[in-house]
Design a protein around this motif. Structure first.
Motif, PDB file in Angstrom:
ATOM      1  N   ARG A 288       0.846  -1.216   0.000  1.00 51.09           N
ATOM      2  CA  ARG A 288       0.000   0.000   0.000  1.00 51.09           C
ATOM      3  C   ARG A 288       0.868   1.246   0.000  1.00 51.09           C
ATOM      4  O   ARG A 288       0.552   2.239  -0.641  1.00 51.09           O
ATOM      5  CB  ARG A 288      -0.917   0.016   1.228  1.00 51.09           C
ATOM      6  CG  ARG A 288      -1.969  -1.072   1.180  1.00 51.09           C
ATOM      7  CD  ARG A 288      -2.996  -0.933   2.314  1.00 51.09           C
ATOM      8  NE  ARG A 288      -3.736  -2.173   2.435  1.00 51.09           N
ATOM      9  CZ  ARG A 288      -3.488  -3.129   3.330  1.00 51.09           C
ATOM     10  NH1 ARG A 288      -2.537  -2.974   4.254  1.00 51.09           N
ATOM     11  NH2 ARG A 288      -4.188  -4.237   3.339  1.00 51.09           N
ATOM     12  N   GLU A 289       1.972   1.190   0.728  1.00 52.02           N
ATOM     13  CA  GLU A 289       2.815   2.375   0.844  1.00 52.02           C
ATOM     14  C   GLU A 289       3.573   2.664  -0.457  1.00 52.02           C
ATOM     15  O   GLU A 289       3.637   3.796  -0.908  1.00 52.02           O
ATOM     16  CB  GLU A 289       3.807   2.166   1.987  1.00 52.02           C
ATOM     17  CG  GLU A 289       4.087   3.443   2.742  1.00 52.02           C
ATOM     18  CD  GLU A 289       4.717   3.160   4.106  1.00 52.02           C
ATOM     19  OE1 GLU A 289       5.683   3.847   4.430  1.00 52.02           O
ATOM     20  OE2 GLU A 289       4.262   2.255   4.818  1.00 52.02           O
ATOM     21  N   VAL A 290       4.137   1.629  -1.059  1.00 48.17           N
ATOM     22  CA  VAL A 290       4.969   1.847  -2.258  1.00 48.17           C
ATOM     23  C   VAL A 290       4.113   1.963  -3.518  1.00 48.17           C
ATOM     24  O   VAL A 290       4.446   2.675  -4.441  1.00 48.17           O
ATOM     25  CB  VAL A 290       6.025   0.719  -2.428  1.00 48.17           C
ATOM     26  CG1 VAL A 290       6.825   0.907  -3.712  1.00 48.17           C
ATOM     27  CG2 VAL A 290       6.967   0.688  -1.232  1.00 48.17           C
ATOM     28  N   ARG A 291       2.980   1.263  -3.555  1.00 50.04           N
ATOM     29  CA  ARG A 291       2.122   1.255  -4.748  1.00 50.04           C
ATOM     30  C   ARG A 291       2.923   0.756  -5.955  1.00 50.04           C
ATOM     31  O   ARG A 291       3.090   1.483  -6.943  1.00 50.04           O
ATOM     32  CB  ARG A 291       1.557   2.656  -5.028  1.00 50.04           C
ATOM     33  CG  ARG A 291       0.974   3.343  -3.797  1.00 50.04           C
ATOM     34  CD  ARG A 291       0.692   4.810  -4.042  1.00 50.04           C
ATOM     35  NE  ARG A 291      -0.449   4.966  -4.903  1.00 50.04           N
ATOM     36  CZ  ARG A 291      -1.697   5.028  -4.496  1.00 50.04           C
ATOM     37  NH1 ARG A 291      -1.966   4.973  -3.208  1.00 50.04           N
ATOM     38  NH2 ARG A 291      -2.682   5.147  -5.346  1.00 50.04           N
ATOM     39  N   PHE A 292       3.384  -0.483  -5.864  1.00 53.57           N
ATOM     40  CA  PHE A 292       4.220  -1.055  -6.930  1.00 53.57           C
ATOM     41  C   PHE A 292       3.471  -1.075  -8.261  1.00 53.57           C
ATOM     42  O   PHE A 292       2.270  -1.316  -8.302  1.00 53.57           O
ATOM     43  CB  PHE A 292       4.638  -2.491  -6.574  1.00 53.57           C
ATOM     44  CG  PHE A 292       5.606  -2.558  -5.429  1.00 53.57           C
ATOM     45  CD1 PHE A 292       6.944  -2.254  -5.614  1.00 53.57           C
ATOM     46  CD2 PHE A 292       5.175  -2.935  -4.152  1.00 53.57           C
ATOM     47  CE1 PHE A 292       7.846  -2.306  -4.558  1.00 53.57           C
ATOM     48  CE2 PHE A 292       6.065  -2.993  -3.092  1.00 53.57           C
ATOM     49  CZ  PHE A 292       7.403  -2.677  -3.299  1.00 53.57           C
ATOM     50  N   ASP A 293       4.217  -0.880  -9.331  1.00 51.42           N
ATOM     51  CA  ASP A 293       3.628  -0.952 -10.672  1.00 51.42           C
ATOM     52  C   ASP A 293       3.389  -2.403 -11.084  1.00 51.42           C
ATOM     53  O   ASP A 293       2.531  -2.679 -11.921  1.00 51.42           O
ATOM     54  CB  ASP A 293       4.550  -0.261 -11.676  1.00 51.42           C
ATOM     55  CG  ASP A 293       4.600   1.238 -11.409  1.00 51.42           C
ATOM     56  OD1 ASP A 293       3.769   1.953 -11.974  1.00 51.42           O
ATOM     57  OD2 ASP A 293       5.431   1.668 -10.587  1.00 51.42           O
ATOM     58  N   ALA A 294       4.190  -3.322 -10.550  1.00 48.05           N
ATOM     59  CA  ALA A 294       3.993  -4.760 -10.790  1.00 48.05           C
ATOM     60  C   ALA A 294       4.852  -5.522  -9.784  1.00 48.05           C
ATOM     61  O   ALA A 294       5.820  -4.961  -9.239  1.00 48.05           O
ATOM     62  CB  ALA A 294       4.400  -5.153 -12.206  1.00 48.05           C
ATOM     63  N   ALA A 295       4.493  -6.764  -9.532  1.00 48.31           N
ATOM     64  CA  ALA A 295       5.304  -7.584  -8.623  1.00 48.31           C
ATOM     65  C   ALA A 295       5.215  -9.046  -9.004  1.00 48.31           C
ATOM     66  O   ALA A 295       4.159  -9.526  -9.422  1.00 48.31           O
ATOM     67  CB  ALA A 295       4.826  -7.397  -7.185  1.00 48.31           C
ATOM     68  N   TYR A 296       6.343  -9.737  -8.911  1.00 48.71           N
ATOM     69  CA  TYR A 296       6.350 -11.192  -9.029  1.00 48.71           C
ATOM     70  C   TYR A 296       6.237 -11.727  -7.614  1.00 48.71           C
ATOM     71  O   TYR A 296       7.015 -11.328  -6.741  1.00 48.71           O
ATOM     72  CB  TYR A 296       7.662 -11.690  -9.647  1.00 48.71           C
ATOM     73  CG  TYR A 296       7.857 -11.244 -11.058  1.00 48.71           C
ATOM     74  CD1 TYR A 296       7.248 -11.925 -12.106  1.00 48.71           C
ATOM     75  CD2 TYR A 296       8.642 -10.131 -11.355  1.00 48.71           C
ATOM     76  CE1 TYR A 296       7.416 -11.502 -13.424  1.00 48.71           C
ATOM     77  CE2 TYR A 296       8.807  -9.706 -12.666  1.00 48.71           C
ATOM     78  CZ  TYR A 296       8.184 -10.399 -13.687  1.00 48.71           C
ATOM     79  OH  TYR A 296       8.343  -9.991 -14.984  1.00 48.71           O
ATOM     80  N   THR A 297       5.272 -12.590  -7.393  1.00 47.72           N
ATOM     81  CA  THR A 297       5.030 -13.062  -6.024  1.00 47.72           C
ATOM     82  C   THR A 297       5.216 -14.578  -5.974  1.00 47.72           C
ATOM     83  O   THR A 297       4.780 -15.292  -6.874  1.00 47.72           O
ATOM     84  CB  THR A 297       3.596 -12.709  -5.603  1.00 47.72           C
ATOM     85  OG1 THR A 297       2.698 -13.308  -6.547  1.00 47.72           O
ATOM     86  CG2 THR A 297       3.378 -11.202  -5.578  1.00 47.72           C
ATOM     87  N   PHE A 298       5.860 -15.045  -4.933  1.00 48.08           N
ATOM     88  CA  PHE A 298       6.152 -16.478  -4.829  1.00 48.08           C
ATOM     89  C   PHE A 298       5.835 -16.982  -3.424  1.00 48.08           C
ATOM     90  O   PHE A 298       6.055 -16.259  -2.446  1.00 48.08           O
ATOM     91  CB  PHE A 298       7.651 -16.742  -5.067  1.00 48.08           C
ATOM     92  CG  PHE A 298       8.170 -16.143  -6.350  1.00 48.08           C
ATOM     93  CD1 PHE A 298       7.859 -16.719  -7.571  1.00 48.08           C
ATOM     94  CD2 PHE A 298       8.954 -14.985  -6.329  1.00 48.08           C
ATOM     95  CE1 PHE A 298       8.328 -16.177  -8.755  1.00 48.08           C
ATOM     96  CE2 PHE A 298       9.425 -14.426  -7.506  1.00 48.08           C
ATOM     97  CZ  PHE A 298       9.109 -15.026  -8.723  1.00 48.08           C
ATOM     98  N   ALA A 299       5.372 -18.230  -3.360  1.00 50.25           N
ATOM     99  CA  ALA A 299       5.271 -18.900  -2.057  1.00 50.25           C
ATOM    100  C   ALA A 299       6.653 -19.455  -1.757  1.00 50.25           C
ATOM    101  O   ALA A 299       7.312 -19.995  -2.661  1.00 50.25           O
ATOM    102  CB  ALA A 299       4.255 -20.034  -2.136  1.00 50.25           C
ATOM    103  N   TYR A 300       7.088 -19.312  -0.518  1.00 47.78           N
ATOM    104  CA  TYR A 300       8.414 -19.817  -0.152  1.00 47.78           C
ATOM    105  C   TYR A 300       8.525 -21.305  -0.516  1.00 47.78           C
ATOM    106  O   TYR A 300       7.622 -22.088  -0.243  1.00 47.78           O
ATOM    107  CB  TYR A 300       8.660 -19.615   1.358  1.00 47.78           C
ATOM    108  CG  TYR A 300       9.853 -20.400   1.846  1.00 47.78           C
ATOM    109  CD1 TYR A 300      11.148 -20.009   1.511  1.00 47.78           C
ATOM    110  CD2 TYR A 300       9.681 -21.566   2.586  1.00 47.78           C
ATOM    111  CE1 TYR A 300      12.235 -20.755   1.909  1.00 47.78           C
ATOM    112  CE2 TYR A 300      10.774 -22.322   2.998  1.00 47.78           C
ATOM    113  CZ  TYR A 300      12.049 -21.901   2.652  1.00 47.78           C
ATOM    114  OH  TYR A 300      13.128 -22.659   3.039  1.00 47.78           O
TER     115      TYR A 300
END
Ligand code: SAM
Ligand code: SF4
Length: 456
Positions: free
Chosen positions: A334-346
């Motif tokens: 919420r703070e950074v407001r990323f333009d995109a992110a790759y998300t992974f489960a550990y």
């Protein structure tokens, strides 16, 4: 001896197919493999199952990629029975894990060649052994030599260029330092020479590759630092767009931040993997920065270039991650407001410190957090895309759109995907596109139409 090999390949009109897993680094390694195979006289096969050589370029960063590879290699048993002269080769990071190459060779006796990440320069000899001498080849001992001048088969106006190999960081979840070895930088003169040559072939956009590009040059006496390299490339080559990945937040210097907005070719985008929003988890990951430091970096970057796109990687469900830690990851989004992110489960990886940490989370807990994170990230991706509505953007056209064959697709300097009606003649060109619609990750519009608002 190579003449025998070349003659054999030419006589039989041999073809190849490469299947690549993992990151951009691997995508570029596969371009080099294609370059080597083309130089030997192979041609690319139309279909995987028509090929005389199937080469798998593997990844072991997450368990999922390993499982897919095993499934896909296993599925070729029938193909090998039907086409006994065909070769199957398995290569890359996964084969560099201790004992992995021998295990794969034992499990799949129909695989002909197995080799490690840094052994591509031996491909010709390995093919000779397999094709001419009829031998099985297994070559996966660590090798940290940098080989210059290997051919690479690239296509389009955008190209990858390696600047540093390996990684010294030992993030506690990550297997990369164990399978790709210590950091080794290429000489700046070799890099600039390669980019110069690429410019001469119509390439106008370069992405510099390394696990931690900020470490560039630290192992070379008297050579350039990473910011110096960026400025050097901008100054002495005709490149129009310059990008890099990946930059580690702990090493992102003021000098590099100052390149944004002052080095003309450097694109207004940074991929800055944060992994977690919790300083406690970042310490356990051995990332060596805090949430506060990361936020500070983002504000400095935005102070220099307000329209800069910030993209990132996240891992959810690291051992010991509590609901409160995960909430901190959400609040960082919420703070950074990323333009995109790759998300992974550990994903638990052998050899790494995190694999033996207590408090491993269940698959269900990790999936649930991943879904929550993805939903939140998507909200900000949509907001980021919506900012382009009514603007005109510069797009480097890459290909025919995968969603609609009457459209072209390409990217802005801020790495947004743009789709617009057009024909194949415009591939590789820069086009001004007026954006009139957005859908999650993609901007849509018309070439040459300027709604009047100056864009990015
Ligand atoms: N060197 C880059 C860096 O430090 O950001 C990234 C390289 S890694 C191949 C790409 C991404 O994979 C990482 O940023 C991380 O998010 C993810 N990753 C690495 N190891 C992982 C693991 N064990 N489980 C899940 N994701 C992992
Ligand atoms: Fe893996 Fe960390 Fe190295 Fe990136 S910096 S490759 S995440 S050990």
């Amino acid at each position: 001896m190579n003449e025998d090999l070349r003659a054999h390949i030419a006589r039989n009109g041999l073809t190849y197919h490469i299947e690549t897993y993992g990151c951009q680094m691997n995508a570029h390694e596969s371009e080099k493999a294609s370059g080597v195979l083309d130089a030997l006289g192979f041609s690319a096969a139309g279909e995987k199952r028509e090929a005389d050589l199937i080469l798998f370029n593997t990844c072991c960063v997450r368990e999922h990629a390993e499982a897919r590879l095993s499934g896909n290699v296993g599925a070729l048993k029938e193909y090998k029975l039907a086409k006994p002269g065909a070769l199957i080769a398995v290569w890359g990071c996964m084969m560099q894990q201790p004992g992995a190459a021998a295990r794969l060779a034992a499990r799949f006796p129909f695989v002909d060649i197995v080799f490690g990440t840094n052994q591509l320069h031996h491909l010709e000899n390995m093919l000779y052994a397999a094709l001419i001498d009829g031998k099985r080849v297994l070559m996966a001992e660590p090798d940290e030599t940098i080989i210059e001048g290997m051919p690479a088969k690239r296509s389009g106006a955008s190209a990858f260029v390696n600047i540093i190999y390996g990684c010294n960081n030992y993030c506690t979840y990550c297997i990369v330092p164990y399978v790709r070895g210590r950091e080794r930088s290429r000489k700046s003169s070799d890099i600039i020479k390669e980019i110069d040559a690429l410019c001469g072939t119509g390439v106008t956009e370069i992405t510099l590759l390394g696990q931690n590009v900020n470490s560039y040059g630290k192992d070379l006496e008297g050579d350039m630092s990473f910011p110096e390299l960026i400025r050097g490339i901008d100054r002495s080559t005709g490149i129009k767009r310059l990008r890099f990945m990946t930059s580690h937040p702990k090493d992102l210097t003021e000098e590099l931040i100052a390149c944004y907005g002052s080095v003309k070719s450097l694109c207004e985008h940074i991929h800055l993997p944060v992994q977690s929003g919790s300083s406690r988890i970042l310490a356990a990951m051995n990332r060596r920065y805090t949430r506060g430091h990361y936020l500070e970096l983002v504000s400095k970057l935005r102070a220099r270039v307000p329209e800069i796109a910030v993209t990132t990687d996240f891992i959810v469900g690291f051992p010991g991650e509590t609901e409160a830690d995960f909430e901190e990851t959400l609040s960082l989004v919420r703070e950074v407001r990323f333009d995109a992110a790759y998300t992974f489960a550990y994903s638990k990886r052998a050899l790494t410190r995190a694999a033996s940490m207590p408090e491993q989370l269940s698959r269900a807990e990790k999936s649930e957090r991943l879904m929550r994170l993805n939903a939140l990230v998507l909200d900000y991706v949509k907001q980021s895309s919506a900012r382009y509505l009514g603007k005109t953007v510069e797009v480097l056209t890459e290909d025919i759109s995968r969603m609609n064959s009457a459209e072209l697709s390409g990217r802005t300097r801020t790495v947004k995907m743009v789709s617009f009606p057009g024909t194949a003649e415009d591939i590789g060109k820069y086009v001004r596109v007026g954006i009139d619609r957005v859908s999650n990750h993609t901007l849509h519009g018309k070439a040459g139409i300027d709604p009047g608002v100056k864009g990015l």
